[in-house]
Design an enzyme around this catalytic site. Structure first.
Site, PDB file in Angstrom:
ATOM      1  N   ASP A  10       3.357   7.777   8.577  1.00 41.82           N
ATOM      2  CA  ASP A  10       3.142   7.490   7.154  1.00 41.82           C
ATOM      3  C   ASP A  10       3.621   8.668   6.322  1.00 41.82           C
ATOM      4  O   ASP A  10       2.828   9.515   5.904  1.00 41.82           O
ATOM      5  CB  ASP A  10       1.650   7.189   6.911  1.00 41.82           C
ATOM      6  CG  ASP A  10       1.207   5.931   7.638  1.00 41.82           C
ATOM      7  OD1 ASP A  10       1.975   4.944   7.645  1.00 41.82           O
ATOM      8  OD2 ASP A  10       0.106   5.926   8.212  1.00 41.82           O
ATOM      9  N   LYS A  32       5.396   4.188  14.703  1.00 36.41           N
ATOM     10  CA  LYS A  32       5.052   3.075  13.810  1.00 36.41           C
ATOM     11  C   LYS A  32       5.601   3.406  12.430  1.00 36.41           C
ATOM     12  O   LYS A  32       5.287   4.439  11.841  1.00 36.41           O
ATOM     13  CB  LYS A  32       3.537   2.897  13.708  1.00 36.41           C
ATOM     14  CG  LYS A  32       3.167   1.742  12.779  1.00 36.41           C
ATOM     15  CD  LYS A  32       1.670   1.516  12.754  1.00 36.41           C
ATOM     16  CE  LYS A  32       0.986   2.274  11.656  1.00 36.41           C
ATOM     17  NZ  LYS A  32       1.229   1.770  10.299  1.00 36.41           N
ATOM     18  N   ASP A  59       5.367  -2.012  11.026  1.00 37.94           N
ATOM     19  CA  ASP A  59       4.059  -2.493  10.572  1.00 37.94           C
ATOM     20  C   ASP A  59       4.130  -2.896   9.100  1.00 37.94           C
ATOM     21  O   ASP A  59       3.709  -2.155   8.228  1.00 37.94           O
ATOM     22  CB  ASP A  59       3.052  -1.354  10.791  1.00 37.94           C
ATOM     23  CG  ASP A  59       1.642  -1.696  10.362  1.00 37.94           C
ATOM     24  OD1 ASP A  59       1.297  -2.882  10.303  1.00 37.94           O
ATOM     25  OD2 ASP A  59       0.872  -0.744  10.087  1.00 37.94           O
ATOM     26  N   LEU A  60       4.682  -4.083   8.827  1.00 40.31           N
ATOM     27  CA  LEU A  60       4.839  -4.509   7.433  1.00 40.31           C
ATOM     28  C   LEU A  60       3.801  -5.552   7.030  1.00 40.31           C
ATOM     29  O   LEU A  60       3.726  -5.937   5.871  1.00 40.31           O
ATOM     30  CB  LEU A  60       6.266  -5.038   7.199  1.00 40.31           C
ATOM     31  CG  LEU A  60       7.365  -3.999   7.436  1.00 40.31           C
ATOM     32  CD1 LEU A  60       8.738  -4.606   7.161  1.00 40.31           C
ATOM     33  CD2 LEU A  60       7.156  -2.762   6.573  1.00 40.31           C
ATOM     34  N   LYS A  61       3.035  -6.034   7.990  1.00 35.72           N
ATOM     35  CA  LYS A  61       1.883  -6.921   7.705  1.00 35.72           C
ATOM     36  C   LYS A  61       2.242  -8.037   6.737  1.00 35.72           C
ATOM     37  O   LYS A  61       1.633  -8.177   5.662  1.00 35.72           O
ATOM     38  CB  LYS A  61       0.710  -6.126   7.139  1.00 35.72           C
ATOM     39  CG  LYS A  61       0.191  -5.012   8.032  1.00 35.72           C
ATOM     40  CD  LYS A  61      -1.087  -4.454   7.453  1.00 35.72           C
ATOM     41  CE  LYS A  61      -1.704  -3.363   8.274  1.00 35.72           C
ATOM     42  NZ  LYS A  61      -0.985  -2.091   8.266  1.00 35.72           N
ATOM     43  N   ASP A  64       2.417 -14.490   3.481  1.00 38.78           N
ATOM     44  CA  ASP A  64       2.934 -15.292   2.368  1.00 38.78           C
ATOM     45  C   ASP A  64       3.004 -16.731   2.868  1.00 38.78           C
ATOM     46  O   ASP A  64       2.521 -17.030   3.963  1.00 38.78           O
ATOM     47  CB  ASP A  64       4.330 -14.751   1.963  1.00 38.78           C
ATOM     48  CG  ASP A  64       4.643 -15.039   0.494  1.00 38.78           C
ATOM     49  OD1 ASP A  64       4.319 -16.142   0.010  1.00 38.78           O
ATOM     50  OD2 ASP A  64       5.219 -14.166  -0.170  1.00 38.78           O
ATOM     51  N   PRO A  66       4.514 -20.010   4.697  1.00 36.79           N
ATOM     52  CA  PRO A  66       5.301 -20.019   5.937  1.00 36.79           C
ATOM     53  C   PRO A  66       6.808 -19.896   5.727  1.00 36.79           C
ATOM     54  O   PRO A  66       7.477 -19.121   6.419  1.00 36.79           O
ATOM     55  CB  PRO A  66       4.931 -21.370   6.574  1.00 36.79           C
ATOM     56  CG  PRO A  66       3.551 -21.649   6.074  1.00 36.79           C
ATOM     57  CD  PRO A  66       3.500 -21.093   4.681  1.00 36.79           C
ATOM     58  N   THR A 116      -9.005  -2.017   9.928  1.00 35.10           N
ATOM     59  CA  THR A 116     -10.026  -1.081  10.437  1.00 35.10           C
ATOM     60  C   THR A 116     -10.693  -0.296   9.307  1.00 35.10           C
ATOM     61  O   THR A 116     -11.623   0.460   9.549  1.00 35.10           O
ATOM     62  CB  THR A 116      -9.406  -0.117  11.472  1.00 35.10           C
ATOM     63  OG1 THR A 116      -8.103   0.253  11.018  1.00 35.10           O
ATOM     64  CG2 THR A 116      -9.288  -0.763  12.821  1.00 35.10           C
ATOM     65  N   GLY A 204      -2.450   8.101  13.429  1.00 39.54           N
ATOM     66  CA  GLY A 204      -1.749   8.667  12.277  1.00 39.54           C
ATOM     67  C   GLY A 204      -2.208  10.071  12.006  1.00 39.54           C
ATOM     68  O   GLY A 204      -1.782  11.033  12.644  1.00 39.54           O
ATOM     69  N   ARG A 205      -3.140  10.193  11.045  1.00 39.20           N
ATOM     70  CA  ARG A 205      -3.495  11.507  10.517  1.00 39.20           C
ATOM     71  C   ARG A 205      -4.027  12.490  11.547  1.00 39.20           C
ATOM     72  O   ARG A 205      -3.873  13.700  11.376  1.00 39.20           O
ATOM     73  CB  ARG A 205      -4.474  11.333   9.348  1.00 39.20           C
ATOM     74  CG  ARG A 205      -3.762  10.811   8.100  1.00 39.20           C
ATOM     75  CD  ARG A 205      -4.700  10.228   7.095  1.00 39.20           C
ATOM     76  NE  ARG A 205      -5.243   8.942   7.543  1.00 39.20           N
ATOM     77  CZ  ARG A 205      -6.049   8.171   6.819  1.00 39.20           C
ATOM     78  NH1 ARG A 205      -6.428   8.577   5.626  1.00 39.20           N
ATOM     79  NH2 ARG A 205      -6.477   7.016   7.286  1.00 39.20           N
TER      80      ARG A 205
HETATM   81  O1  C5P Z   1      -3.984   7.966   9.770  1.00 42.24           O
HETATM   82  P1  C5P Z   1      -4.557   6.830  10.552  1.00 42.24           P
HETATM   83  O2  C5P Z   1      -4.680   7.154  12.037  1.00 42.24           O
HETATM   84  O3  C5P Z   1      -5.828   6.291   9.962  1.00 42.24           O
HETATM   85  O4  C5P Z   1      -3.445   5.697  10.445  1.00 42.24           O
HETATM   86  C1  C5P Z   1      -3.627   4.410  10.954  1.00 42.24           C
HETATM   87  C2  C5P Z   1      -2.406   3.604  10.699  1.00 42.24           C
HETATM   88  O5  C5P Z   1      -2.604   2.277  11.205  1.00 42.24           O
HETATM   89  C3  C5P Z   1      -1.996   3.459   9.244  1.00 42.24           C
HETATM   90  O6  C5P Z   1      -0.588   3.523   9.201  1.00 42.24           O
HETATM   91  C4  C5P Z   1      -2.473   2.069   8.843  1.00 42.24           C
HETATM   92  O7  C5P Z   1      -1.596   1.453   7.931  1.00 42.24           O
HETATM   93  C5  C5P Z   1      -2.425   1.320  10.181  1.00 42.24           C
HETATM   94  N1  C5P Z   1      -3.356   0.196  10.327  1.00 42.24           N
HETATM   95  C6  C5P Z   1      -4.737   0.327  10.217  1.00 42.24           C
HETATM   96  N2  C5P Z   1      -5.549  -0.777  10.392  1.00 42.24           N
HETATM   97  C7  C5P Z   1      -5.031  -1.958  10.678  1.00 42.24           C
HETATM   98  C8  C5P Z   1      -3.636  -2.103  10.806  1.00 42.24           C
HETATM   99  C9  C5P Z   1      -2.831  -0.994  10.638  1.00 42.24           C
HETATM  100  O8  C5P Z   1      -5.216   1.437   9.986  1.00 42.24           O
HETATM  101  N3  C5P Z   1      -5.818  -2.997  10.903  1.00 42.24           N
END
Ligand code: C5P
Length: 227
Positions: A10, A32, A59-61, A64, A66, A116, A204-205
C-alpha cells in the site's frame, strides 16, 4: 523464495514501491497491489511487475452489476496476475460474471467476505446485518463456492470455513506480536493464522511500516510455517 506470505504494497507511488522492494532482491516476495497503487500507476505497472517475475494478488475488490464486472474482469485477465477478487456482497450472479470475464486466463478468483476492519457491532449497528461475522462469512463463502470461485478473503479466525468448503483462504488482519492494530479489528499473528489453517496471509503495515521490512517479512515466513 516460494512461500504463502503476501506483502500488501500500500504505497502512494511506483518509486515508493521500488524503493521498498530493493532490499528484497533475491527473495522475490508475493505482492498484493491494491487500489492505492493501481489507481496511481494503472495496469502498466502491474504488467511490469509480472515481467520482473513477481507473483501478484491484484486486490481491487470489484462490486458492481454483473455486466460491468464481467467486462472489467476481461481487461484484468490480460494482466496475467495470479489472484484477483470481487466482493461476495455483489451476489452469486456477479461472482459468476466475474469468473466468465477471467475465462482463458490462469488468474484465480476469490471473494472478499467481511472486511477485517469490521466486527459484529459494525455489522448490526451500521450495515443492518443481524448475524455474527462468522455466520455471514459462512454464507458468503457458500455463495462463492456456488459461483465456482477458488476461494475467499477472510480473517484467519474464519479460515476453517474455507477449508471445510474446499476453498483457499487469503487472510489479512495479520500483526506480529507487539505491533499496532491500526484500523484492523480482527487481528492474529502469522503463527496463529498458520494454526487456524489460512492458505495465504496478507501482511501490510507490520512489514511496510517497520524499520527493517526484510527482517519482519522473514519473521512472518518463519512463523507461517514456511521454513
Ligand atoms: O497494513 P495491513 O496489514 O492492515 O494491510 C492489510 C491489507 O489487506 C490492506 O491492503 C487491505 O486493503 C487488505 N484487506 C483487508 N481486509 C480485507 C481485504 C483486504 O485488510 N477483508
Amino acid at each position: 523464495m516460494e512461500n504463502n506470505v503476501i506483502i500488501a504494497c500500500d504505497f502512494a507511488t511506483k518509486d515508493d514501491l521500488y524503493n521498498f522492494l530493493k532490499p528484497f532482491e533475491g527473495l522475490n516476495p508475493y505482492l498484493k497491489i491494491g487500489m492505492e497503487l493501481f489507481y496511481a500507476c494503472g495496469p502498466e505497472m502491474v504488467k511490469e511487475l509480472k515481467d520482473k517475475g513477481f507473483k501478484i494478488f491484484l486486490d481491487l475488490k470489484l462490486c458492481d452489476i454483473p455486466n460491468t464486472v464481467e467486462k472489467a474482469m476481461r481487461n484484468l485477465a490480460k494482466l496475467g496476475v495470479d489472484i484477483t477478487n470481487v466482493h461476495a456482497s455483489g451476489g452469486i450472479k456477479m461472482m459468476e460474471a466475474a469468473k466468465r470475464g477471467l475465462a482463458g486466463s490462469n488468474t484465480k478468483l476469490i471473494a472478499v467476505t467481511i472486511l477485517t476492519s469490521l466486527d459484529d457491532t459494525a455489522l448490526s449497528q451500521e450495515l443492518d446485518i443481524n448475524k455474527t461475522v462468522k455466520e455471514v462469512v459462512y454464507d458468503y463463502a457458500k455463495n462463492a463456492k456456488k459461483a465456482g470461485l477458488d476461494g475467499i478473503v477472510c480473517s484467519p479466525l474464519e479460515a476453517g470455513i474455507a477449508k471445510e468448503l474446499g476453498l483457499i483462504s487469503v487472510t489479512p488482519g495479520i500483526r506480529l506480536a507487539g505491533d499496532q492494530k491500526g484500523d484492523q479489528k480482527r487481528v492474529t499473528t502469522p503463527h496463529d493464522a498458520y494454526n487456524l489453517g489460512s492458505t495465504y496471509i496478507v501482511v501490510g503495515r507490520s512489514i511496510t511500516g517497520s524499520e527493517n521490512p526484510v527482517e519482519q517479512y522473514l519473521k512472518c515466513v518463519k512463523e507461517f510455517g514456511n521454513e
